[in-house]
Design a protein around this motif. Structure first.
Motif, PDB file in Angstrom:
ATOM      1  N   PHE A  35      56.932  45.780  -2.613  1.00 10.78           N
ATOM      2  CA  PHE A  35      57.853  44.767  -3.126  1.00 10.78           C
ATOM      3  C   PHE A  35      58.661  44.159  -1.983  1.00 10.78           C
ATOM      4  N   ALA A  36      59.105  44.986  -1.050  1.00  8.65           N
ATOM      5  CA  ALA A  36      59.845  44.480   0.117  1.00  8.65           C
ATOM      6  C   ALA A  36      58.979  43.510   0.912  1.00  8.65           C
ATOM      7  N   GLU A  37      57.708  43.849   1.061  1.00  7.86           N
ATOM      8  CA  GLU A  37      56.800  42.986   1.817  1.00  7.86           C
ATOM      9  C   GLU A  37      56.576  41.653   1.105  1.00  7.86           C
ATOM     10  N   VAL A  38      56.288  41.701  -0.172  1.00  6.42           N
ATOM     11  CA  VAL A  38      56.000  40.484  -0.924  1.00  6.42           C
ATOM     12  C   VAL A  38      57.236  39.605  -1.073  1.00  6.42           C
ATOM     13  N   SER A  39      58.374  40.214  -1.373  1.00  4.22           N
ATOM     14  CA  SER A  39      59.601  39.451  -1.627  1.00  4.22           C
ATOM     15  C   SER A  39      60.344  39.069  -0.347  1.00  4.22           C
ATOM     16  N   THR A  40      60.047  39.739   0.723  1.00  2.06           N
ATOM     17  CA  THR A  40      60.753  39.648   2.018  1.00  2.06           C
ATOM     18  C   THR A  40      62.184  40.180   1.940  1.00  2.06           C
ATOM     19  N   ASP A  41      62.503  40.938   0.896  1.00  4.94           N
ATOM     20  CA  ASP A  41      63.811  41.584   0.756  1.00  4.94           C
ATOM     21  C   ASP A  41      63.713  42.958   1.404  1.00  4.94           C
ATOM     22  N   ARG A  42      64.172  43.040   2.640  1.00  4.82           N
ATOM     23  CA  ARG A  42      64.090  44.294   3.394  1.00  4.82           C
ATOM     24  C   ARG A  42      65.468  44.952   3.553  1.00  4.82           C
ATOM     25  N   ASN A  43      66.307  44.788   2.564  1.00  8.31           N
ATOM     26  CA  ASN A  43      67.611  45.430   2.563  1.00  8.31           C
ATOM     27  C   ASN A  43      67.402  46.929   2.815  1.00  8.31           C
ATOM     28  N   PRO A  44      68.083  47.500   3.813  1.00  8.91           N
ATOM     29  CA  PRO A  44      67.845  48.914   4.140  1.00  8.91           C
ATOM     30  C   PRO A  44      68.232  49.897   3.035  1.00  8.91           C
ATOM     31  N   VAL A  45      68.977  49.472   2.042  1.00  8.94           N
ATOM     32  CA  VAL A  45      69.295  50.376   0.929  1.00  8.94           C
ATOM     33  C   VAL A  45      68.013  50.751   0.170  1.00  8.94           C
ATOM     34  N   HIS A  46      66.974  49.924   0.334  1.00 12.75           N
ATOM     35  CA  HIS A  46      65.692  50.202  -0.315  1.00 12.75           C
ATOM     36  C   HIS A  46      64.725  50.953   0.588  1.00 12.75           C
ATOM     37  N   LEU A  47      64.889  50.819   1.909  1.00 12.46           N
ATOM     38  CA  LEU A  47      63.844  51.258   2.835  1.00 12.46           C
ATOM     39  C   LEU A  47      64.256  52.325   3.846  1.00 12.46           C
ATOM     40  N   ASP A  48      65.547  52.510   4.074  1.00 10.29           N
ATOM     41  CA  ASP A  48      66.021  53.384   5.147  1.00 10.29           C
ATOM     42  C   ASP A  48      66.874  54.515   4.561  1.00 10.29           C
ATOM     43  N   ASP A  49      66.326  55.727   4.592  1.00 14.19           N
ATOM     44  CA  ASP A  49      67.025  56.886   4.002  1.00 14.19           C
ATOM     45  C   ASP A  49      68.410  57.097   4.600  1.00 14.19           C
ATOM     46  N   ALA A  50      68.513  57.058   5.930  1.00 18.79           N
ATOM     47  CA  ALA A  50      69.792  57.322   6.595  1.00 18.79           C
ATOM     48  C   ALA A  50      70.831  56.268   6.225  1.00 18.79           C
ATOM     49  N   TYR A  51      70.423  55.014   6.251  1.00 20.12           N
ATOM     50  CA  TYR A  51      71.343  53.928   5.879  1.00 20.12           C
ATOM     51  C   TYR A  51      71.792  54.098   4.427  1.00 20.12           C
ATOM     52  N   ALA A  52      70.825  54.301   3.529  1.00 18.91           N
ATOM     53  CA  ALA A  52      71.120  54.359   2.095  1.00 18.91           C
ATOM     54  C   ALA A  52      72.012  55.546   1.741  1.00 18.91           C
ATOM     55  N   GLN A  53      71.939  56.617   2.516  1.00 21.33           N
ATOM     56  CA  GLN A  53      72.753  57.798   2.251  1.00 21.33           C
ATOM     57  C   GLN A  53      74.246  57.482   2.350  1.00 21.33           C
ATOM     58  N   ASP A  54      74.597  56.511   3.182  1.00 17.69           N
ATOM     59  CA  ASP A  54      76.000  56.143   3.389  1.00 17.69           C
ATOM     60  C   ASP A  54      76.476  55.022   2.457  1.00 17.69           C
ATOM     61  N   THR A  55      75.686  54.678   1.453  1.00 18.04           N
ATOM     62  CA  THR A  55      76.091  53.638   0.496  1.00 18.04           C
ATOM     63  C   THR A  55      76.638  54.292  -0.774  1.00 18.04           C
ATOM     64  N   ILE A  56      77.117  53.475  -1.698  1.00 15.73           N
ATOM     65  CA  ILE A  56      77.619  53.992  -2.973  1.00 15.73           C
ATOM     66  C   ILE A  56      76.526  54.705  -3.769  1.00 15.73           C
ATOM     67  N   PHE A  57      75.250  54.432  -3.436  1.00 17.81           N
ATOM     68  CA  PHE A  57      74.143  55.046  -4.165  1.00 17.81           C
ATOM     69  C   PHE A  57      73.762  56.421  -3.610  1.00 17.81           C
ATOM     70  N   GLU A  58      74.225  56.726  -2.403  1.00 13.44           N
ATOM     71  CA  GLU A  58      73.958  58.013  -1.747  1.00 13.44           C
ATOM     72  C   GLU A  58      72.463  58.315  -1.688  1.00 13.44           C
ATOM     73  N   GLY A  59      71.679  57.295  -1.418  1.00 10.96           N
ATOM     74  CA  GLY A  59      70.228  57.442  -1.299  1.00 10.96           C
ATOM     75  C   GLY A  59      69.538  56.128  -1.602  1.00 10.96           C
ATOM     76  N   ARG A  60      68.264  56.093  -1.262  1.00 13.27           N
ATOM     77  CA  ARG A  60      67.505  54.859  -1.465  1.00 13.27           C
ATOM     78  C   ARG A  60      67.336  54.537  -2.942  1.00 13.27           C
ATOM     79  N   ILE A  61      67.278  53.241  -3.229  1.00 11.41           N
ATOM     80  CA  ILE A  61      67.045  52.751  -4.585  1.00 11.41           C
ATOM     81  C   ILE A  61      65.953  51.685  -4.547  1.00 11.41           C
ATOM     82  N   ALA A  62      65.305  51.503  -5.662  1.00 19.05           N
ATOM     83  CA  ALA A  62      64.316  50.440  -5.807  1.00 19.05           C
ATOM     84  C   ALA A  62      65.039  49.095  -5.947  1.00 19.05           C
ATOM     85  N   HIS A  63      64.365  48.040  -5.581  1.00 12.84           N
ATOM     86  CA  HIS A  63      64.884  46.691  -5.796  1.00 12.84           C
ATOM     87  C   HIS A  63      65.087  46.483  -7.302  1.00 12.84           C
ATOM     88  N   GLY A  64      66.204  45.873  -7.661  1.00 10.88           N
ATOM     89  CA  GLY A  64      66.445  45.584  -9.075  1.00 10.88           C
ATOM     90  C   GLY A  64      65.351  44.717  -9.673  1.00 10.88           C
TER      91      GLY A  64
END
Length: 147
Positions: A35-64
């Motif tokens: 989905f990241a490839e097709v949509s070009t939405d490469r927000n690290p909250v979807h793709l980067d474990d370390a980055y996503a861990q420091d967000t309100i989600f405390e881990g990676r999430i799928a694109h809405g």
């Protein structure tokens, strides 16, 4: 796991308020990457474990919109099905979807305007029975009659 029991088309002449269909799908890392490839939405909250861990989600999430795409799959494949044209879609994201979650996307007919072939559908996505997305779609349903 993809439940495709009801694939096909229900034409406007056979639709009734209250009809419902669904699909269930386990969201995989590959789904998120594609989905990241097709949509070009490469927000690290979807793709980067370390980055996503420091967000309100405390881990990676799928694109809405990946989750919302399951609603589109039900509409385009089951209810009304092949030949359906989207006119509008509203969405409210209620909770995150994570890799390996099993999402159940459901659509239920709320209103039908037979003269215009317009169908209003209540849309809902759930994980373990808990809503993660809700909305409403308006579509142009296929007809048995040739235009």
């Amino acid at each position: 796991m993809l439940d495709n029991f009801y694939r096909g088309t229900v034409c406007i002449e056979d639709l009734e308020v209250g009809m419902s269909r669904h699909v269930e799908k386990a969201i995989t890392d590959r789904d998120i990457e594609l989905f990241a490839e097709v949509s070009t939405d490469r927000n690290p909250v979807h793709l980067d474990d370390a980055y996503a861990q420091d967000t309100i989600f405390e881990g990676r999430i799928a694109h809405g919109m990946l989750t919302a795409g399951l609603v589109s799959a039900v509409i385009g494949e089951q209810l009304p099905g092949h030949g359906t044209i989207y006119l509008s879609q509203s969405l409210k994201f209620l909770a995150p979807v994570r890799p390996n979650d099993i999402v159940r996307a459901e659509v239920t007919i709320a209103q039908i305007d037979y003269s215009k072939r317009r169908v209003t559908l209540d849309c809902l996505c759930l994980i373990d029975g808990k809503p993660v997305l809700k909305g409403e779609a308006i579509v142009l349903a296929p007809s048995k009659k040739l235009d």
